[in-house]
Design a protein around this motif. Structure first.
Motif, short mmCIF file in Angstrom:
data_model
loop_
_atom_site.label_atom_id
_atom_site.label_comp_id
_atom_site.label_asym_id
_atom_site.label_seq_id
_atom_site.Cartn_x
_atom_site.Cartn_y
_atom_site.Cartn_z
N GLY A 19 0.83 -1.20 0.00
CA GLY A 19 0.00 0.00 0.00
C GLY A 19 0.86 1.25 0.00
N THR A 20 0.40 2.26 0.70
CA THR A 20 1.13 3.54 0.74
C THR A 20 2.06 3.61 1.94
OG1 THR A 20 -0.67 4.58 1.97
CG2 THR A 20 -0.72 4.78 -0.45
N THR A 21 2.16 2.53 2.70
CA THR A 21 2.95 2.55 3.92
C THR A 21 4.41 2.18 3.65
OG1 THR A 21 2.54 0.21 4.39
CG2 THR A 21 0.93 1.79 5.23
N CYS A 22 5.17 2.16 4.71
CA CYS A 22 6.53 1.62 4.70
C CYS A 22 6.45 0.29 5.44
CB CYS A 22 7.49 2.58 5.42
SG CYS A 22 9.13 1.88 5.65
N PHE A 23 6.74 -0.79 4.76
CA PHE A 23 6.72 -2.11 5.37
C PHE A 23 7.94 -2.87 4.87
CE2 PHE A 23 3.62 -5.90 6.35
CZ PHE A 23 4.50 -6.37 7.31
N LEU A 47 7.87 -12.39 -9.65
CA LEU A 47 7.59 -11.73 -8.38
C LEU A 47 7.65 -10.23 -8.63
CD1 LEU A 47 7.25 -11.73 -5.25
CD2 LEU A 47 9.74 -11.93 -5.09
N LEU A 48 6.53 -9.55 -8.42
CA LEU A 48 6.45 -8.10 -8.60
C LEU A 48 6.10 -7.48 -7.25
CD1 LEU A 48 6.55 -5.61 -10.42
CD2 LEU A 48 4.12 -6.02 -10.94
N ILE A 49 6.96 -6.58 -6.77
CA ILE A 49 6.82 -6.01 -5.44
C ILE A 49 6.48 -4.53 -5.53
CG2 ILE A 49 7.98 -5.57 -3.23
CD1 ILE A 49 9.99 -7.85 -4.11
N GLN A 50 5.35 -4.13 -4.94
CA GLN A 50 5.00 -2.72 -4.79
C GLN A 50 5.47 -2.35 -3.40
OE1 GLN A 50 1.97 -1.43 -2.73
NE2 GLN A 50 3.08 0.47 -3.02
N MET A 51 6.52 -1.54 -3.31
CA MET A 51 7.22 -1.33 -2.04
C MET A 51 6.85 -0.06 -1.29
SD MET A 51 10.97 -0.57 -3.60
CE MET A 51 11.57 0.68 -2.48
N GLY A 52 5.93 0.74 -1.82
CA GLY A 52 5.44 1.91 -1.08
C GLY A 52 6.53 2.88 -0.69
N ARG A 53 6.46 3.35 0.55
CA ARG A 53 7.41 4.35 1.06
C ARG A 53 8.69 3.75 1.63
NH1 ARG A 53 4.23 8.73 0.88
NH2 ARG A 53 2.06 8.53 1.49
N GLY A 54 8.84 2.46 1.48
CA GLY A 54 10.00 1.78 2.07
C GLY A 54 11.32 2.24 1.51
N THR A 74 7.52 1.64 -6.67
CA THR A 74 7.07 2.25 -5.41
C THR A 74 5.56 2.43 -5.38
OG1 THR A 74 7.57 4.44 -6.31
CG2 THR A 74 9.24 3.43 -4.88
N PHE A 75 5.02 3.19 -6.33
CA PHE A 75 3.58 3.49 -6.34
C PHE A 75 3.03 3.39 -7.76
CE2 PHE A 75 5.22 5.96 -2.73
CZ PHE A 75 4.42 5.45 -1.72
N SER A 76 1.72 3.23 -7.83
CA SER A 76 1.00 3.21 -9.10
C SER A 76 -0.36 3.85 -8.84
CB SER A 76 0.82 1.77 -9.56
OG SER A 76 0.04 1.72 -10.73
N PRO A 77 -0.92 4.58 -9.81
CA PRO A 77 -2.24 5.17 -9.58
C PRO A 77 -3.29 4.12 -9.22
CG PRO A 77 -1.27 6.01 -11.62
CD PRO A 77 -0.37 4.93 -11.12
N SER A 78 -3.11 2.91 -9.73
CA SER A 78 -4.04 1.83 -9.40
C SER A 78 -3.27 0.52 -9.46
CB SER A 78 -5.19 1.79 -10.41
OG SER A 78 -5.95 0.62 -10.23
#
Length: 178
Positions: A19-23, A47-54, A74-78
């Protein structure tokens, strides 16, 4: 016709979202050799990783010599298209990510961020895991969850019907109940 007949390997993607967090604990865990090997043993190819604010940067892996291709952003609009194309989703315990994935009928492993204070998200994940709608893990148990999981054992999630509550409210407020 399967992909192997026309020279392509059948691709099975694992999509990881924080999500939008740091994890970073989750991102580091899915980037570990142990988890990557377990995913590969289960037949996953990407393996595709959406890493947010990390701040932790996973290893990008590509090429024919590697059983599991790894990429990240990091981020995507959707993330809807990523969720739809994935064969397995590994997610933080955000309710939006959980229910969006369950509505798609995709196998889901929810990993709880133990660094959050007053983590009510773990209660939701635990309850849905008890009902066999998803698998539940912590960063340190993710590899074992992947090893033990059987996606066929999951029970599809059916959202509740809000109409009885709507009718009751309409009756209470004096509106027509039909």
């Amino acid at each position: 016709m399967d992909g192997a007949e026309n020279g392509e390997h059948s691709r099975k993607m694992v999509f990881v979202t924080v999500g939008t967090t740091c994890f970073d604990a989750l991102v580091k865990t899915v980037d570990s050799q142990q988890v990557r090997e377990e995913l590969s043993r289960k037949g996953y190819t990407d393996l595709l990783i959406q890493m947010g604010r990390g701040s932790y940067m996973p290893s990008k892996v590509s090429g024919e010599d590697e059983p599991l291709t790894v990429d990240y952003f990091t981020f995507s609009p959707s993330i809807a298209d990523y969720l739809k194309s994935a064969s397995l989703i590994i997610s933080h315990a955000g309710s939006g990510s959980i229910f969006e994935t369950l509505r798609l009928g995709k196998p889901l492993i929810v990993v709880v961020n133990e660094d959050l204070m007053d983590n009510h998200q773990s209660e939701l994940a635990e309850e849905l895991a008890e009902r066999k709608h998803l698998f539940y893990a912590r960063p340190q148990t993710l590899h074992q969850t992947i090893q033990d999981m059987s996606p066929e054992s999951l029970i599809p999630y059916s959202p509740g019907n809000p109409m009885p509550v709507v009718r009751l409210m309409n009756k209470f407020l004096g509106f027509p109940t039909d």
